[in-house]
Design a protein around this motif. Structure first.
Motif, PDB file in Angstrom:
ATOM      1  N   VAL A 286       1.537  -1.088   0.308  1.00 53.22           N
ATOM      2  CA  VAL A 286      -0.127  -0.002  -0.342  1.00 53.22           C
ATOM      3  C   VAL A 286       0.508   1.191   0.585  1.00 53.22           C
ATOM      4  O   VAL A 286       0.204   1.936  -0.255  1.00 53.22           O
ATOM      5  CB  VAL A 286      -0.931  -0.283   1.033  1.00 53.22           C
ATOM      6  N   GLN A 287       1.875   0.749   0.514  1.00 58.19           N
ATOM      7  CA  GLN A 287       2.862   2.154   0.776  1.00 58.19           C
ATOM      8  C   GLN A 287       3.630   2.990  -0.238  1.00 58.19           C
ATOM      9  O   GLN A 287       3.669   4.262  -0.984  1.00 58.19           O
ATOM     10  CB  GLN A 287       4.129   2.263   1.066  1.00 58.19           C
ATOM     11  N   ASP A 288       3.553   2.020  -1.507  1.00 58.88           N
ATOM     12  CA  ASP A 288       4.059   2.218  -3.058  1.00 58.88           C
ATOM     13  C   ASP A 288       2.385   2.830  -4.199  1.00 58.88           C
ATOM     14  O   ASP A 288       3.109   2.877  -4.639  1.00 58.88           O
ATOM     15  CB  ASP A 288       4.723   1.491  -3.396  1.00 58.88           C
ATOM     16  N   PHE A 289       1.467   2.538  -3.433  1.00 51.23           N
ATOM     17  CA  PHE A 289      -0.010   2.521  -4.219  1.00 51.23           C
ATOM     18  C   PHE A 289       0.242   3.659  -5.193  1.00 51.23           C
ATOM     19  O   PHE A 289      -0.317   4.229  -6.101  1.00 51.23           O
ATOM     20  CB  PHE A 289      -0.794   2.185  -4.187  1.00 51.23           C
ATOM     21  N   ASP A 290       0.956   4.953  -4.303  1.00 55.78           N
ATOM     22  CA  ASP A 290      -0.292   6.341  -4.132  1.00 55.78           C
ATOM     23  C   ASP A 290       0.661   6.966  -5.419  1.00 55.78           C
ATOM     24  O   ASP A 290       0.604   7.749  -6.531  1.00 55.78           O
ATOM     25  CB  ASP A 290      -0.132   7.010  -3.620  1.00 55.78           C
ATOM     26  N   ASP A 291       2.253   6.477  -5.658  1.00 55.61           N
ATOM     27  CA  ASP A 291       3.015   7.175  -6.639  1.00 55.61           C
ATOM     28  C   ASP A 291       2.814   6.454  -7.655  1.00 55.61           C
ATOM     29  O   ASP A 291       2.517   6.945  -8.719  1.00 55.61           O
ATOM     30  CB  ASP A 291       4.592   6.455  -5.315  1.00 55.61           C
ATOM     31  N   PHE A 292       2.241   4.901  -7.602  1.00 53.98           N
ATOM     32  CA  PHE A 292       1.830   4.513  -8.956  1.00 53.98           C
ATOM     33  C   PHE A 292       0.626   4.685  -9.409  1.00 53.98           C
ATOM     34  O   PHE A 292       1.026   4.788 -10.786  1.00 53.98           O
ATOM     35  CB  PHE A 292       1.904   2.404  -8.621  1.00 53.98           C
ATOM     36  N   TYR A 293      -0.069   5.284  -8.457  1.00 51.72           N
ATOM     37  CA  TYR A 293      -1.309   5.743  -8.504  1.00 51.72           C
ATOM     38  C   TYR A 293      -1.268   6.633 -10.007  1.00 51.72           C
ATOM     39  O   TYR A 293      -1.637   7.511 -11.150  1.00 51.72           O
ATOM     40  CB  TYR A 293      -2.459   6.010  -8.111  1.00 51.72           C
ATOM     41  N   ARG A 294      -0.275   8.037  -9.499  1.00 48.36           N
ATOM     42  CA  ARG A 294       0.004   9.290 -10.145  1.00 48.36           C
ATOM     43  C   ARG A 294       1.138   9.033 -11.026  1.00 48.36           C
ATOM     44  O   ARG A 294       0.466  10.037 -11.765  1.00 48.36           O
ATOM     45  CB  ARG A 294       0.768   9.585  -8.636  1.00 48.36           C
ATOM     46  N   SER A 295       2.070   7.787 -11.390  1.00 49.79           N
ATOM     47  CA  SER A 295       2.056   7.908 -12.037  1.00 49.79           C
ATOM     48  C   SER A 295       1.778   6.751 -13.164  1.00 49.79           C
ATOM     49  O   SER A 295       1.398   7.880 -14.536  1.00 49.79           O
ATOM     50  CB  SER A 295       3.699   6.648 -12.087  1.00 49.79           C
ATOM     51  N   VAL A 296       0.706   6.487 -13.299  1.00 56.27           N
ATOM     52  CA  VAL A 296      -0.170   5.600 -14.270  1.00 56.27           C
ATOM     53  C   VAL A 296      -1.278   7.296 -14.448  1.00 56.27           C
ATOM     54  O   VAL A 296      -1.629   6.949 -16.191  1.00 56.27           O
ATOM     55  CB  VAL A 296      -0.772   5.113 -13.379  1.00 56.27           C
ATOM     56  N   SER A 297      -1.757   7.701 -13.958  1.00 58.46           N
ATOM     57  CA  SER A 297      -2.699   9.172 -14.240  1.00 58.46           C
ATOM     58  C   SER A 297      -2.546  10.172 -15.100  1.00 58.46           C
ATOM     59  O   SER A 297      -2.939  10.543 -16.320  1.00 58.46           O
ATOM     60  CB  SER A 297      -3.370   9.624 -12.978  1.00 58.46           C
TER      61      SER A 297
END
Length: 387
Positions: A286-297
């Motif tokens: 979960v700690q890495d998901f926000d950064d992944f979401y921003r990148s994919v967005s």
């Protein structure tokens, strides 16, 4: 409006007949009045178009797909004469408002204003215009109608939404290990499998190759094979936004839904896509998901997003064979992709292909089975129950 025009035409013809057969001041006055009325109507709608003011505002231009945002527009009469027959049309291809003004026509006296408050929802991820698209002015006799674009447009930057899944469809069939298994104090047994194009040469077991007379690659039962690879095809296939936006939006929703499913279970995975080159995003929880979401967005679909080249590069680097299962999010399926995934499945990897399309891929679905699963995702249907 057709009825009003037909009625006016009949009256004009009647005035023409009256001056032809009767003459006189009344007949001529009636004829000239009917002839000048259209000119007055045209001048009126031109004045309204030049003097009428519209202001619109969106609560936050950084939006999330499917989540409503406050929106309002103000119609204002800043001239010295009254306005009537004014209406607006909104962009409706990629967004909508929860309460539509419909074909309501507004009437405003000098100095008056009308404020319409509602909430706006964007349907697809991307950057596009929302709110008022054009203004429509109708004259008081309803003979003419003038439509012109509203120049104070609003552009919304819409991020994909996150769909949280209770389970991933098809996972139970593979029984893929999602936790790390260790074999402490044991030297793993050396097993081999047939060489697959793209395998690292370092993994070839030369003694077995010499004995069997064909290339064989090491496969260790004790090595980490619970890794998860997630691929997304970033190729844009259409020119018009109405063609590619719905598909790209659903593909990113599927990508994020799979990623969120594993992240919330603290199961690590590696995501691969193209963005001016190969991009690898590692998410451990979960700690890495926000950064992944921003990148994919922020990704841009383009012509350089060939998924087969991407898979070939990752396979050649030897990274892919550390994974026990590979997920693919695609917008189309063809023979080349089927062959590439067949090789992965033959190498002992479980493969799931999610194809976002409204087309018929039943022939490809029939070729699934074993260690390869093919699932079609309709573009406009919810992901729940599909993934």
């Amino acid at each position: 409006m057709k009825k009003h025009r037909l009625l006016f035409l009949c009256l004009w013809v009647l005035s023409l007949i009256s001056i032809s057969f009767f003459g006189g001041a009344v007949s001529y006055g009636f004829f000239f009045g009917m002839t000048l009325l259209p000119v007055v109507c045209l001048i009126y709608i031109i004045c309204v178009a030049l003097c009428f003011k519209i202001y619109q505002e969106l609560g936050n231009r950084n939006m999330v797909c499917g989540q409503p945002e406050d929106y309002f527009f103000v119609l204002r009469n800043e001239s010295l004469f009254a306005f009537t027959g004014v209406s607006v049309r909104l962009f409706s291809d990629f967004s909508y408002v929860e309460e539509l003004p419909g074909d309501t026509e507004f009437e405003l006296l000098p100095g008056d204003e009308f404020t319409y408050k509602t909430r706006l929802v964007c349907k697809y991820r991307g950057e596009y215009e929302v709110g008022i698209r054009e203004v429509i002015v109708t004259d008081f006799l309803r003979l003419f109608r003038l439509s012109y674009p509203h120049f104070g447009v609003i552009k919304a930057l819409v991020r994909p939404k996150i769909v949280r899944l209770e389970e991933l469809k098809g996972m139970e069939e593979f029984q893929t290990p999602l936790h790390r298994e260790t074999f402490a104090g044991m030297e793993p047994d050396i097993l081999v499998r047939n060489y697959t194009e793209g395998d690292s040469l370092k993994q070839i077991h030369w003694k077995s190759t010499a004995r069997e007379g064909k290339l064989l690659t090491r496969l260790r039962t004790g090595e980490e094979k619970q890794g998860i690879a997630l691929f997304c095809d970033m190729t844009r296939f259409g020119r018009k936004p109405e063609e590619y936006l719905p598909v790209e939006n659903k593909m990113l929703e599927a990508l994020l839904a799979i990623a969120c499913y594993f992240a919330e279970k603290n199961v690590g995975f590696s995501a691969y896509y193209t963005q001016g080159g190969t991009v690898r995003k590692q998410v451990r929880g979960v700690q890495d998901f926000d950064d992944f979401y921003r990148s994919v967005s922020m990704v841009d679909f383009g012509k350089d997003g060939d998924i087969l080249n991407l898979v070939g590069q990752v396979t050649a680097q030897g990274e892919l064979w550390n994974s026990g299962i590979a997920f693919f999010v695609l917008h189309e399926l063809d023979g080349r992709m089927m062959e590439a995934t067949r090789k992965l499945a033959a190498g002992g990897m479980a493969v799931v292909l999610y194809v976002v399309t409204d087309g018929d891929i039943s022939e490809y679905v029939k070729q699934g089975g074993g260690r390869r699963r093919i699932i079609r995702i309709p573009i406009e249907e919810p992901l729940e129950g599909r993934l």
